[in-house]
Structure formats: C-alpha cells, structure tokens
Design an enzyme around this catalytic site. Structure first.
Site, mmCIF file in Angstrom:
data_model
loop_
_atom_site.group_PDB
_atom_site.id
_atom_site.type_symbol
_atom_site.label_atom_id
_atom_site.label_comp_id
_atom_site.label_asym_id
_atom_site.label_seq_id
_atom_site.Cartn_x
_atom_site.Cartn_y
_atom_site.Cartn_z
ATOM 1 N N ASP A 17 -6.592 -5.950 9.804
ATOM 2 C CA ASP A 17 -7.744 -5.896 9.451
ATOM 3 C C ASP A 17 -9.083 -6.531 8.977
ATOM 4 O O ASP A 17 -10.193 -6.495 9.730
ATOM 5 C CB ASP A 17 -7.793 -4.344 8.431
ATOM 6 C CG ASP A 17 -7.687 -4.679 7.264
ATOM 7 O OD1 ASP A 17 -7.423 -5.525 6.895
ATOM 8 O OD2 ASP A 17 -6.942 -3.710 6.175
ATOM 9 N N LYS A 47 0.359 -0.946 -0.246
ATOM 10 C CA LYS A 47 -0.272 -0.207 0.082
ATOM 11 C C LYS A 47 0.757 1.364 -0.048
ATOM 12 O O LYS A 47 0.605 2.595 0.813
ATOM 13 C CB LYS A 47 -0.715 -0.227 1.076
ATOM 14 C CG LYS A 47 -2.070 -0.956 1.421
ATOM 15 C CD LYS A 47 -2.832 -0.890 2.680
ATOM 16 C CE LYS A 47 -3.429 -2.262 2.491
ATOM 17 N NZ LYS A 47 -3.916 -1.969 4.041
#
Length: 496
Positions: A233, A198
C-alpha cells in the site's frame, strides 16, 4: 481456527481470559480531591515522563532509523527493517491510458477500484470503488477461504462496470494488487508472503506467492482477470502521488497499521541481485513497523506487547499506529480507575481489550466544551463510565500523552529516511522541494497527531530545511497507484 479459539483474539492481540466475576479485584481507596483520587496524579506524571520525546530522543530515533535503513539495504536480515525491494523502477508518467482495476487488501477492510486513464491531457477520466468489510472469521481462516472471498468481491464489482469505462477490444482486465503485508517481492507481479500482521492469522499462505493465491481463486470463479502488478500500500501511495507531483520521494501510511517506502538509487542497494534498471531507481518498502531502537516505552506498552500475538515484534507500529493507541489509553485508564479515577467501581467494559478505539481518543481530544461533555458521553457509551469534568480532563491528558508520543516518533522516523537519502547525495533531498505523501485514517482524522508529527520534523531539521520538506495528504492514493503501476507494467514490460 475454531470459534472458541478465535474468541480470545481481539484486533491483533491474544487476550488473556477475564477472571470470573465472582473473584474480587483489588481496589485502592484514597482520599478524593476535586472529584479525582490523589492516587491518579502520579500515574499521569509518570506516563508523561515515560512518553516524553524531547529533541535528543527524536534525534536518536531518526539516526537509528537511518542506520537501520542502510543496514537492511546491505543484506537481508541486516537490521529490524526488512527493506523489501519492490521491483518498481518505473514510476507513472501521466501517459497511461485504458481501463485498469485495483484490489487493496490492507487491514480489516478490502477495497475494489477501477480507473479509466486518459493520458496526459485527461489523466484520470473516471474512478469507482467499493469497500467491503472482511468477516472476522476469515482473518483466522484458511488461505483459500480468504482469497475466494476477495475474488468474489472483485467479480461482483466487475459486473457493475458502467458506460464511463471502456476496455479496448482483445484486452484482458488487468489488476494492480495492493497487498500491504510483509512480502518478499520476486518480480513486479509475484511475491512470497513472509507473515501476516494486523491481526490476520490465515493458515496456508506463509511461504506462498500471494498473486498465485489470488489467480487461483479467480480461476475457480471463472473470472477472466490477471494481476499485472503486486504492490504494497505504501508503494501504491507513492506511485499514485508521484503521478500528480514529480517531487514525491517518500510515502507513509498511518492508519490501522503503519509503513513507509521511498525512492532509492539502485547503486545504493548492495543486496539487489541485478543492478540493471532503466531509471537507476527503485521503490524500497521499509516495513518500518518492526523498528525498535531507542523508543520511549511505558509499562502499558510492555504489558500490551506481552499480551499480543507477536510479543517483541512490530514495536514501532505498536507505539505510533491507529490499531494500538486507543488500547494503550484504555490500559492507562484501567490503572487509574483502580486508583479511583471514576469513583470506587471498575466498569466491566473497561476490562475489555480494544474496547476503546483510536477514533474515540481522537474525538475526546476534539472536545472544546467547558465541562468536556463530549468526553463524558464517549466514556459512558464506550466504557460504561460515569465521570466528572476533572476526571475527563485527566482522560484527555492521557490521550494527548499517547498521541503526542506517536506523532512525534512518526515524524522522527520520516526524518530518518530523508536523512539516509541525503547522506548518499548531498542536496538531493534537503536542498530542494521534497514531498512526503501521507495516507491513512490516523493521519487524516487526528489533527493533534498530525500536528505533533509536523512539529517533530521541523524541530529535527530546523526551520530552513524543513521548509523544503512538504508533507501532503494523499487520500486513497494506494488504490489508484496500484492501477497506475498495472498500466505501466502492461505497456512497459521491458522496464521490469
């Protein structure tokens, strides 16, 4: 990384230096028809063909996903999917009580949350959270700098604890740490970072226990807290959704990045070193962004991948997640602009990688005005482009082609996971209500994408079976889920 070096990195891509302005760029001069060059139409036609996801393509992707899931469970390195074991084998029951914190490091923003749990009757008594933007330079800095920043944000947040929150005497504040990057979990509260994704290129962390990194940073600040659960997550989202609904079996994040996890039987995990589990189940983190088998790719995907900091990696993520959709559209529009989409000039802003973001393309698709004035405004504000209605219609068609492919491929990926689970225990998934918990801004805020995802699931499973598969939005589930897992671990050491 120096400021000069960092300037060439945008999002998670390494960007080639722009040519000097004095150097002329190639122009394609064509006859204009209805305000748009006839050279643009073939580009759109080819794009739509290359992005097409008819049922046979979806079926191949779902089957390949199921096969990769199985191969990744058999042995580390068995497929593109890492199939990381979470060591979460006890899911929230609703009995959890007390004050727990959560940290959520999942992308360009960092979230700090606290939750007061009141057991079965009161459930979640109160929650508070703050969101902090991570400075760009920390994404390319050192491990110590990043974790000091995180610990500092946590310390400031903890100082604001109000009367609604009560820590029992003699207890230390416990944290569920949501860390949504590839980690090789070694226990419920330890994990080795495999690599940053990311757009993070933080030095000195790979190969280290990220919980130890955070604990050391808190110690440097004199902050009396401890990490009781380290979760991805998606794992946090699954736990948070399961707290309210026992039928949740899969969780998917569709935001800046993407990932999926699901509840697996421990006897179906050959690589699990110790098969002992109180429940016989464990959440497995697929890291499905690395999937690549049979995906329909365009020339624009290949160029974007080649320019990225991780060429040849995270191909599924690069076709379905929020970080990349806008950039793919920008690259298509740049080629169309060179063929006269917006007249004879190429706006300089359109040459800037990642200037067009996924929220922009979503907003353009929401424009229902006759002249697509909203599209025109976005193009002007973001890319410095003057456009007429016919050009705007083509832009919307480009956005739709990329969003449709992304949503439908994401749907096929979900079906692949469900398919694998069903193969191991007939009827356990398709024969009853099974919930897929979804989180992430892309899924939440892009209605066309969401619709295409659901459409693909229905096409693949058929009307009857798909009625049993409930896809539910689980907003901010990962933070509360991490706190719930910290609570479960605090009370249930014997489970883990």
């Amino acid at each position: 990384m120096s400021a000069c070096a960092a300037a060439s990195v945008v999002g998670s891509f390494h960007v080639r230096r722009q040519l000097p302005k004095t150097r002329s760029r190639p122009r394609v001069v064509m006859t204009v028809r209805s305000g748009v060059s006839v050279g643009v139409a073939p580009i759109l036609t080819k794009l739509e063909k290359d992005c097409a996801t008819p049922l046979p393509v979806l079926r191949h992707v779902a089957d390949a996903m199921a096969a990769d899931v199985r191969a990744g469970l058999a042995v580390d390195g068995g497929s593109d999917l890492k199939m990381i074991l979470s060591y979460v084998d006890t899911l929230p029951t609703g009995n959890e009580k007390g004050l727990f914190y959560a940290l959520d490091l999942g992308g360009t923003n960092f979230r700090v949350l606290r939750v007061q749990l009141g057991g079965k009757e009161e459930r979640v008594v109160a929650t508070e959270f703050e969101q902090v933007s991570i400075p760009q330079e920390l994404m390319f800095g050192t491990s110590e700098e990043l974790f000091d920043f995180i610990a500092s944000a946590l310390a400031k947040f903890a100082q604001k604890e109000g009367e609604k929150f009560h820590l029992p005497p003699g207890r230390t504040r416990e944290i569920g740490f949501t860390f949504s990057f590839p980690v090789k979990q070694t226990s419920i509260k330890s994990g080795i970072l495999i690599k940053w994704t990311k757009g993070f290129v933080v030095s000195g962390t790979a190969g280290k226990d990220v919980v130890a990194c955070l604990n050391e940073a808190m110690k440097r600040l004199g902050l009396d807290m401890q990490v009781s659960a380290l979760v991805n997550d998606t794992v946090g989202t699954l736990a948070g959704a399961r707290y309210w609904d026992d039928d949740v079996m899969v969780a998917v994040i569709l935001g800046t990045g993407t990932n999926a996890c699901y509840v697996e039987r421990t006897d179906a995990i050959p690589k699990l070193p110790d098969q002992t589990s109180t429940s016989g189940l464990m959440i497995v983190n697929t890291e499905w962004g690395a999937f690549s088998n049979g995906l329909p790719l365009t020339e624009f995907d290949r160029e974007m991948d080649a320019d990225s900091i991780n060429p040849g990696e995270q191909i599924f993520e690069k076709t379905i997640s929020g970080m990349y959709l806008g950039e793919i559209v920008r690259r298509v529009l740049l080629k169309m602009t060179k063929s006269g989409l917006f007249g004879n000039s190429i706006p300089e802003k359109l040459l800037t990688p990642f200037v067009l973001r996924t929220p922009d393309i979503s907003a353009m698709q929401q424009d229902t005005s006759r002249d697509l004035g909203g599209v025109g405004s976005i193009l002007y504000e973001i890319a410095g482009v003057n456009s007429d209605p016919s050009a705007r219609k083509i832009v919307v068609d480009v956005c739709d082609a990329i969003a449709k492919r992304g949503g439908r491929l994401a749907g096929a990926g979900i079906v692949g996971i469900l398919q694998k689970m069903e193969e191991d225990s007939k009827g356990r998934i398709f024969g009853k209500r099974t919930v897929v918990a979804m989180d992430g801004g892309l899924y939440e805020h892009y209605p066309q994408y969401r619709s295409y995802l659901q459409e693909a699931v229905t096409e693949l499973l058929g009307t009857e079976i798909s009625k049993n598969i409930v896809i539910e939005h689980s907003k901010d589930g990962s933070g509360i889920g991490a706190a719930l897992l910290a609570a479960a671990n605090s009370k249930c050491e014997h489970h883990l």
